[in-house]
Motif scaffolding. Sequence first.
Motif, PDB file in Angstrom:
ATOM      1  N   SER A 269     -40.898  -3.638 -10.033  1.00 24.71           N
ATOM      2  CA  SER A 269     -41.078  -5.033  -9.630  1.00 24.71           C
ATOM      3  C   SER A 269     -42.583  -5.295  -9.526  1.00 24.71           C
ATOM      4  CB  SER A 269     -40.422  -5.336  -8.269  1.00 24.71           C
ATOM      5  OG  SER A 269     -41.208  -4.809  -7.218  1.00 24.71           O
ATOM      6  N   ARG A 270     -42.917  -6.548  -9.240  1.00 24.98           N
ATOM      7  CA  ARG A 270     -44.332  -6.893  -9.007  1.00 24.98           C
ATOM      8  C   ARG A 270     -44.393  -7.932  -7.897  1.00 24.98           C
ATOM      9  NH1 ARG A 270     -46.150 -10.440 -12.773  1.00 24.98           N
ATOM     10  NH2 ARG A 270     -46.844 -11.625 -10.984  1.00 24.98           N
ATOM     11  N   VAL A 271     -45.237  -7.681  -6.911  1.00 30.05           N
ATOM     12  CA  VAL A 271     -45.307  -8.553  -5.735  1.00 30.05           C
ATOM     13  C   VAL A 271     -46.640  -9.303  -5.743  1.00 30.05           C
ATOM     14  CG1 VAL A 271     -45.317  -8.597  -3.207  1.00 30.05           C
ATOM     15  CG2 VAL A 271     -43.846  -6.967  -4.415  1.00 30.05           C
ATOM     16  N   ASP A 272     -46.590 -10.625  -5.545  1.00 27.80           N
ATOM     17  CA  ASP A 272     -47.802 -11.441  -5.478  1.00 27.80           C
ATOM     18  C   ASP A 272     -48.136 -11.752  -4.024  1.00 27.80           C
ATOM     19  OD1 ASP A 272     -47.808 -11.407  -8.212  1.00 27.80           O
ATOM     20  OD2 ASP A 272     -46.900 -13.386  -8.436  1.00 27.80           O
ATOM     21  N   ILE A 273     -49.392 -11.535  -3.676  1.00 30.39           N
ATOM     22  CA  ILE A 273     -49.863 -11.726  -2.292  1.00 30.39           C
ATOM     23  C   ILE A 273     -51.159 -12.525  -2.340  1.00 30.39           C
ATOM     24  CG2 ILE A 273     -50.817 -10.521  -0.262  1.00 30.39           C
ATOM     25  CD1 ILE A 273     -48.972  -8.171  -0.886  1.00 30.39           C
ATOM     26  N   LEU A 284     -46.361 -13.963  -1.299  1.00 27.22           N
ATOM     27  CA  LEU A 284     -46.079 -15.227  -2.004  1.00 27.22           C
ATOM     28  C   LEU A 284     -44.715 -15.191  -2.650  1.00 27.22           C
ATOM     29  CD1 LEU A 284     -49.099 -16.448  -4.174  1.00 27.22           C
ATOM     30  CD2 LEU A 284     -48.145 -17.502  -2.127  1.00 27.22           C
ATOM     31  N   GLU A 285     -44.488 -14.153  -3.455  1.00 34.21           N
ATOM     32  CA  GLU A 285     -43.215 -14.047  -4.169  1.00 34.21           C
ATOM     33  C   GLU A 285     -43.136 -12.680  -4.826  1.00 34.21           C
ATOM     34  OE1 GLU A 285     -42.550 -15.183  -7.942  1.00 34.21           O
ATOM     35  OE2 GLU A 285     -44.586 -14.713  -8.536  1.00 34.21           O
ATOM     36  N   ILE A 286     -41.917 -12.323  -5.271  1.00 35.38           N
ATOM     37  CA  ILE A 286     -41.706 -11.033  -5.936  1.00 35.38           C
ATOM     38  C   ILE A 286     -41.056 -11.272  -7.294  1.00 35.38           C
ATOM     39  CG2 ILE A 286     -39.453 -10.673  -4.818  1.00 35.38           C
ATOM     40  CD1 ILE A 286     -40.257  -7.631  -4.655  1.00 35.38           C
ATOM     41  N   ASN A 287     -41.410 -10.444  -8.260  1.00 32.42           N
ATOM     42  CA  ASN A 287     -40.862 -10.541  -9.613  1.00 32.42           C
ATOM     43  C   ASN A 287     -40.136  -9.242  -9.942  1.00 32.42           C
ATOM     44  OD1 ASN A 287     -42.357 -13.118 -10.537  1.00 32.42           O
ATOM     45  ND2 ASN A 287     -43.959 -11.834  -9.659  1.00 32.42           N
ATOM     46  N   PRO A 288     -38.807  -9.202  -9.768  1.00 32.78           N
ATOM     47  CA  PRO A 288     -38.081  -7.971 -10.097  1.00 32.78           C
ATOM     48  C   PRO A 288     -37.949  -7.751 -11.608  1.00 32.78           C
ATOM     49  CG  PRO A 288     -36.787  -9.395  -8.644  1.00 32.78           C
ATOM     50  CD  PRO A 288     -37.924 -10.206  -9.157  1.00 32.78           C
TER      51      PRO A 288
HETATM   52 MG   LIG Z   1     -46.359 -15.203  -9.168  1.00 35.56          MG
END
Ligand SMILES: [Mg+2]
Length: 329
Positions: A269-273, A284-288
């Motif tokens: 996944s990738r997490v935006d902070i 902010l949000e997560i991208n699985p």
């Molecule tokens: Mg984003």
Amino acid sequence: MRIGLTYNLKSDVPVVAGVEDWSAECEERATVELIAGALAHLGHTVIDLPYGRDLALRIAAAQPEIVFNIAEGWFGRNRESLVPAVLELLDVPYSGSDALTLGLALDKYLAKTVVAAAGLPVVASHLVSNPAQLAALSIDFPAFVKPNYEGSSKGIRGASRVNNREELAERVGWVLANYRQPALIEPFLSGREFSIGILGNDPPVALPVLEVVDAQSSVTSEQFVYSFETKSGNLERLLCPAPLEEEEKNRLTEIAVRAHTALGCRDFSRVDIRLDDKGEPFFLEINPLPGLSAQSLLTVQAKAAGLSYDRLIAAILGSACRRLGINVA
Ligand SMILES: [Mg+2]
Ligand SMILES: Nc1ncnc2c1ncn2[C@@H]1O[C@H](COP(=O)(O)OP(=O)(O)OP(=O)(O)O)[C@@H](O)[C@H]1O
């Protein structure tokens, strides 16, 4: 192994008139070829399974041993959940998160609720499905307005940052009219922006923290927005590893891994902070299903950890196989 590859091509997405970023989430052919190439280099046979209404029939006929899934779907907050749900119906194992996690992560408001319940920092937000709701809301400016369940900066522009009631009403109206879903209103976080890639299970491990800055260096973090204009104009610069003190890096990594776990993400996944004006980090949000193109943030993060593209794909597949008890032959 015989590995199915499920994906959505940009060229197949039904056109949404008047919305310039309608296909932004889906793949260029080059990305699909890159993943298929990596799987072939690892010794696997790749079964091409592009998204479409007859996908279930094609999967059932092809009988892959596992599916490497990057299908984004087309519309609605269940769009990423459809392929995993079909795979479960057909009893075909697949890489990545399941239908529930993908749907939950796409709904930014609900995802933040779960992440906040895990004790992690999120900004308070309002969800608005009708402009008439705005009058009753108490909102501090600047604020940020975005569609509640888009990705790849769909519906995010420089003008998403609003400074007063007039701009707020205009942007909320624009989101409702063009994206046909609730608008999420958040305080504008004016600090630095980071993204953290995560690989594996038991435990999930964070890749080096990446910082996104404006390519020109003339735009400060207070003004920078990783918008559709920025992404399509290649106006960003990616710093990986990000210049951070050890303690700051550990804090960002901890938030990312705990958010990934709280939402039940699997394999990657990738997490935006983003930081606020005091330097405090907020999820902010997560991208699985993070992008896997040659230029994608996860690819850059993997490279900073010494992982070639093929090894990144091998790591995602290997995590899925270990989780599922499948021997990667
Ligand atoms: Mg984003
Ligand atoms: N509350 C906020 N304050 C400041 N900037 C924000 C805020 N929310 C979003 N942004 C900016 O908008 C960008 C896109 O927002 P977000 O990550 O929620 O959307 P996305 O389209 O799902 O992203 P992705 O491309 O990672 O899928 C962020 O990277 C950030 O630059």
